[in-house]
Design an enzyme around this catalytic site. Structure first.
Site: not given
Ligand SMILES: *Cc1c(COP(=O)(O)O)cnc(C)c1O
Length: 388
Positions: A184
């Site tokens: 992210k």
């Molecule tokens: C990465 C992501 C999540 C989940 O996040 P995690 O920290 O991996 O549990 C949820 N929604 C979207 C759109 C994502 O890209």
């Protein structure tokens, strides 16, 4: 595989290393003072009253859905063009996710008009997801939520630092759920954050992330309490001090990261505009995006699978965002819906995501664009030869 140009690459420096080592030396590893500091800094960054750090973005979504009051018999309208966690969070509560279509094949955010069509007497919430870091049409979505008295939740996993009309994304809804997963815009390895302006909800969120207990371990450590009560069926969705320290160091570099992502995205748009067979998405975005990924659409008639394998042969990693949630085996059998979202299905079949990360070099960028041009040319030549 050792890619010459990976889809994403981490950007960690001495500041992150020092922050994590300082926590190890401090002797306190689970949620405590660093976590509180990270929460305060994050709330200040997005302009929310509260920020509650949790173990993942998925945990942030799950707790948001629970505190929104979702449960058996309720429905929540969600995008199908998202990561599966967006819809899973609804199912965890016993409620039913109802999928809304995508706005278009250049604006890949959820369609407000289609959300309106999916609202029934059972609808309790709308979850939007700012796809790729690009703001949804929040004016229309918020009007719908207000008109029908629905809880609005933002899956803000792609948009730390993004804004719309001067307001930070994640703060439009009752709850904004962020993720700090490894790929992210900012990362803590695993981690998430819920932001809200609702004092009562914030208290409940803090309790639910730690077993529904009235006192945290940190409070007992400081001698504030000897015992505790359990008020709700909670979870262990806490985060760690190492993660919080990493998060603080990354948060300080958020603007630097996002502007590097923006510069690369603008270069991609210009470069792709000169090529036939592929088009950059979000040519006219709303607000200030966070440029999380670089999505593009291949023309109809071009095989995405061939395109992606030719890119792989040249050591350039590409990806797909996203295989639509309603088309997954589990969702087909759980919800019985296999089609009915034409734009999402079209995007799901033709979208390709190109490498994008702040430390991408000029030669990596050039390599991606030249490889795309070569692969598309070769594809055209072979289609012409076959008379297609
Ligand atoms: C990465 C992501 C999540 C989940 O996040 P995690 O920290 O991996 O549990 C949820 N929604 C979207 C759109 C994502 O890209």
């Amino acid at each position: 595989m050792d890619w010459e140009v990976p889809l994403f690459d981490l950007e960690l420096t001495e500041s992150e290393r020092a922050a994590v080592l300082a926590v190890i030396d401090s002797g306190w590893l689970t949620a405590g003072p660093k976590t509180a500091e990270f929460e305060e800094a994050f709330a200040a960054k997005v302009g929310s009253t509260h920020a509650i750090a949790v173990s993942s973005g998925t945990a942030a979504l799950h707790l948001s859905c629970l505190v929104a009051g979702l449960g058996r018999g309720d429905e929540a309208v969600v995008p199908s063009l998202s990561f599966v966690a967006t819809a899973n969070a609804v199912l965890y509560t016993g409620a039913r996710p109802v999928f809304a279509d995508t706005a278009g094949n250049n604006d890949l955010t959820i369609s407000a008009r289609d959300i309106a069509r999916r609202i029934t007497g059972r609808t309790k919430a709308i979850i939007v997801m700012h796809y790729g870091g690009y703001p949804c049409d929040m004016e229309s979505v918020q009007a719908l939520a207000d008109r029908h008295g629905l809880v609005l939740i933002e899956d803000a996993a792609h948009v730390p630092g993004g804004s719309l009309g001067g307001r930070m994304l994640g703060t439009f809804g009752h709850f904004g759920a962020f993720s700090f997963f490894s790929n992210k815009n900012i990362t803590t390895g695993e981690g998430g954050m819920i932001v809200t302006d609702d004092d009562e909800a914030a208290g409940l969120l803090r309790r639910l992330r730690s077993h529904g207990m009235t006192q945290a371990t940190w409070d007992r450590h400081r001698g504030h309490a000897f015992s505790y009560d359990v008020l709700d069926l909670g979870f262990n969705y806490r985060t760690s001090e190492m993660a919080a320290a990493l998060g603080l160091a990354q948060l300080a570099r958020l603007e630097e990261f996002n502007s590097a992502r923006e510069r690369l995205t603008r270069r991609y748009r210009e470069a792709l505009a000169r090529l036939d067979g592929i088009e950059a998405c979000f040519l006219t975005p709303r607000g200030t995006p966070a440029y999380h990924i670089m999505p593009a659409m291949l023309d109809e008639g071009i095989s995405r699978e061939t395109f992606m394998s030719k890119m792989r042969e040249a050591s350039v990693q590409t990806s797909i965002h996203y295989p639509p949630i309603h088309e997954f085996s589990y969702y087909r059998s759980a919800l019985g819906q296999t089609t009915g979202l034409p734009v999402t299905e079209d995007v799901g079949a033709r979208e390709v995501t190109l490498p994008l990360f702040p430390s991408m070099t000029d030669s990596q960028f050039t390599k991606v664009v030249e490889t795309i041009a070569r692969v598309l040319d070769a594809g055209r030549a072979s289609r012409e030869e076959r008379g297609a």
